[in-house]
Design a protein around this motif. Sequence first.
Motif, PDB file in Angstrom:
ATOM      1  N   ARG A 171      11.066   3.782  -4.338  1.00 43.74           N
ATOM      2  CA  ARG A 171       9.547   3.284  -3.849  1.00 43.74           C
ATOM      3  C   ARG A 171       8.714   4.775  -2.887  1.00 43.74           C
ATOM      4  O   ARG A 171       7.344   4.870  -2.434  1.00 43.74           O
ATOM      5  N   PHE A 172      10.155   5.332  -2.369  1.00 45.23           N
ATOM      6  CA  PHE A 172       9.304   6.351  -1.146  1.00 45.23           C
ATOM      7  C   PHE A 172      10.127   7.655  -2.109  1.00 45.23           C
ATOM      8  O   PHE A 172      11.057   7.475  -3.051  1.00 45.23           O
ATOM      9  N   THR A 173       9.345   9.162  -2.210  1.00 42.67           N
ATOM     10  CA  THR A 173       9.080  10.499  -2.702  1.00 42.67           C
ATOM     11  C   THR A 173       8.969  11.095  -2.394  1.00 42.67           C
ATOM     12  O   THR A 173       7.893  11.998  -1.846  1.00 42.67           O
ATOM     13  N   ARG A 185       0.812   8.788   1.940  1.00 45.87           N
ATOM     14  CA  ARG A 185       1.581   9.852   2.352  1.00 45.87           C
ATOM     15  C   ARG A 185       1.769  11.069   3.471  1.00 45.87           C
ATOM     16  O   ARG A 185       0.628  11.618   3.814  1.00 45.87           O
ATOM     17  N   GLN A 192       6.020  10.724   0.023  1.00 46.72           N
ATOM     18  CA  GLN A 192       5.390   9.773  -0.497  1.00 46.72           C
ATOM     19  C   GLN A 192       5.664   8.747  -0.117  1.00 46.72           C
ATOM     20  O   GLN A 192       6.114   7.817  -0.853  1.00 46.72           O
ATOM     21  N   MET A 193       5.120   7.408  -0.314  1.00 45.01           N
ATOM     22  CA  MET A 193       5.510   5.911  -0.237  1.00 45.01           C
ATOM     23  C   MET A 193       4.471   5.334  -0.507  1.00 45.01           C
ATOM     24  O   MET A 193       3.381   4.885   0.265  1.00 45.01           O
ATOM     25  N   ASN A 194       5.487   4.770  -1.203  1.00 44.89           N
ATOM     26  CA  ASN A 194       4.611   3.376  -2.017  1.00 44.89           C
ATOM     27  C   ASN A 194       5.174   2.134  -1.817  1.00 44.89           C
ATOM     28  O   ASN A 194       6.482   2.418  -1.705  1.00 44.89           O
ATOM     29  N   SER A 195       4.774   1.019  -2.426  1.00 45.53           N
ATOM     30  CA  SER A 195       5.481  -0.485  -2.015  1.00 45.53           C
ATOM     31  C   SER A 195       5.328  -0.931  -0.944  1.00 45.53           C
ATOM     32  O   SER A 195       5.998  -0.831  -1.048  1.00 45.53           O
ATOM     33  N   LEU A 196       4.892  -0.247   0.459  1.00 46.95           N
ATOM     34  CA  LEU A 196       5.504  -0.246   1.648  1.00 46.95           C
ATOM     35  C   LEU A 196       5.288  -1.972   2.264  1.00 46.95           C
ATOM     36  O   LEU A 196       4.331  -2.567   1.453  1.00 46.95           O
ATOM     37  N   GLY A 219       0.757  -1.060   0.296  1.00 42.86           N
ATOM     38  CA  GLY A 219      -0.063  -0.133  -0.157  1.00 42.86           C
ATOM     39  C   GLY A 219       0.604   1.276   0.077  1.00 42.86           C
ATOM     40  O   GLY A 219       2.175   1.347  -0.278  1.00 42.86           O
ATOM     41  N   SER A 220       0.013   1.805  -0.239  1.00 43.09           N
ATOM     42  CA  SER A 220       0.710   3.623   0.261  1.00 43.09           C
ATOM     43  C   SER A 220       0.074   4.477   0.757  1.00 43.09           C
ATOM     44  O   SER A 220      -0.837   4.007   2.037  1.00 43.09           O
TER      45      SER A 220
END
Length: 114
Positions: free
Chosen positions: A66-68, A19, A81-85, A16-17
């Motif tokens: 994964r993070f921006t 922010r 922004q954290m994706n593919s946690l 999941g993601s």
Amino acid sequence: QVQLVESGGGLVQAGGSLRLSCAASGTIFSFNAMGWYRQAPGKQRELVAGISSGGITNYADSVKGRFTISRDNARNTVYLQMNSLKPEDTAVYYCNSRSGTYPWGQGTQVTVSS
């Protein structure tokens, strides 16, 4: 007096993601390089992402891709922004200057379930 207020954490399933946001007050925000840090139970606080005053970014290897990190100087806010946690991303997340010179905020808890 500089104040940092983090928000946006929560419980999310792996993959999941989320922010995160960090609102800063009491400082000339646009002049400062900022960073997102995290501290997992029993571990030291670590820097996971940084952004210069000009927008140049850098990341820890564990979150790269994964993070921006981003910033809005007009709003005195820095984002993550954290994706593919992953479950190993579970920690309390904090923001601060890149050198960690400001008083630490309360952080925001991120919990990733497997």
